[in-house]
Design an enzyme around this catalytic site. Structure first.
Site, short mmCIF file in Angstrom:
data_model
loop_
_atom_site.label_atom_id
_atom_site.label_comp_id
_atom_site.label_asym_id
_atom_site.label_seq_id
_atom_site.Cartn_x
_atom_site.Cartn_y
_atom_site.Cartn_z
N ASP A 6 0.79 -1.25 0.00
CA ASP A 6 0.00 0.00 0.00
C ASP A 6 0.82 1.29 0.00
O ASP A 6 0.52 2.22 0.78
CB ASP A 6 -0.96 0.01 1.20
CG ASP A 6 -2.01 -1.10 1.13
OD1 ASP A 6 -1.90 -1.98 0.27
OD2 ASP A 6 -2.94 -1.08 1.97
N LYS A 35 -7.11 -4.84 -3.19
CA LYS A 35 -7.87 -5.40 -2.06
C LYS A 35 -8.79 -4.35 -1.47
O LYS A 35 -8.58 -3.14 -1.67
CB LYS A 35 -6.92 -5.91 -0.99
CG LYS A 35 -6.07 -4.78 -0.42
CD LYS A 35 -5.07 -5.30 0.59
CE LYS A 35 -4.20 -4.16 1.09
NZ LYS A 35 -4.93 -3.11 1.81
N CYS A 42 -2.08 -2.59 7.52
CA CYS A 42 -1.95 -3.53 6.40
C CYS A 42 -0.65 -4.31 6.44
O CYS A 42 -0.62 -5.48 6.02
CB CYS A 42 -2.16 -2.80 5.08
SG CYS A 42 -3.91 -2.35 4.91
C1 VGL Z 1 -4.65 0.86 5.69
C2 VGL Z 1 -6.09 1.99 7.08
C3 VGL Z 1 -7.12 1.79 6.21
C4 VGL Z 1 -3.26 0.39 5.41
C5 VGL Z 1 -5.68 0.66 4.80
O1 VGL Z 1 -2.90 0.23 4.22
O2 VGL Z 1 -2.50 0.17 6.38
N1 VGL Z 1 -4.86 1.52 6.83
N2 VGL Z 1 -6.90 1.14 5.05
#
Ligand code: VGL
Ligand code: ZN
Length: 194
Positions: free
Chosen positions: A13, A99, A138
């Site tokens: 991410d 995802k 994540c």
């Molecule tokens: C994430 C909060 C909400 C992440 C993803 O990638 O860590 N954190 N969605």
């Protein structure tokens, strides 16, 4: 370590919304983008497989505060915020794993509702190295699932950054990864050829 095609790097991410200036910007996110980008390019040059996960929510996702969730709107499909950081520079051949695309379900781990495990298994991968954003969401969930799915799992501890909703969340997440059987290392150590 000697990187071969049985090794995979999972870049978690590294998207604009999780970097400074983004809706859920994490302190240190830009440095993580540069480090993970450089690591991914070296990894690919050595024959390792590179995967990049991408948080990919529809508008009105259940994790958004407007829907009673915990987070501001972030990583909305096809938005600038959902795009990878401009300085990431992923190598050619990187496999992108999206995802969190179901309206009514969240997916912190790259292994949830994706074919990441199938792709790794199909490629004969036995070791995975994980870094990116965010340590306490994540990254930790992806690492715990990697161990559970049978991979020898290394966390690139110098190439992660945490949201830290509560101070110390990032450090606690690193400890939890170790308790689950992952090994904490650095990008330098992981790429050292000895
Ligand atoms: C994430 C909060 C909400 C992440 C993803 O990638 O860590 N954190 N969605
Ligand atoms: Zn999300």
């Amino acid at each position: 370590m000697r990187i071969t095609n049985l090794d995979a790097l999972i870049v978690v991410d590294v998207q604009n919304d999780f970097c400074p200036g983004g809706s859920l910007g994490v302190t240190g996110g830009d440095a993580v983008a540069r480090k993970m980008g450089a690591t991914a390019r070296t990894f690919a040059e050595r024959g390792g497989k590179v995967f990049a996960t991408q948080d990919w929510h529809p508008a009105g996702h259940l994790s958004f505060a407007t829907q009673g969730g915990q987070w501001p709107d972030h990583c909305v499909q096809d938005s600038h915020g959902a795009a990878f950081h401009a300085e990431l520079g992923l190598p050619e051949g990187t496999r992108v794993i999206r995802k969190g695309a179901s309206l009514d379900k969240d997916a912190y781990s790259g292994f949830i509702d994706s074919d990441l495990d199938a792709q790794l298994k199909a490629g004969g991968v036995t070791r995975v190295y994980v870094g990116g954003l965010a340590t306490d969401y994540c990254v930790v969930n992806t690492v715990v699932d990697a161990v559970a799915n049978g991979y020898e799992t290394y966390v690139l501890a110098d190439a992660v950054a945490a949201v830290n909703v509560e101070p110390g969340d990032g450090d606690r997440a690193l400890h939890l990864m170790e308790l689950n059987g992952a090994v904490l290392t650095t990008t330098e150590e992981a790429l050292a050829e000895e």
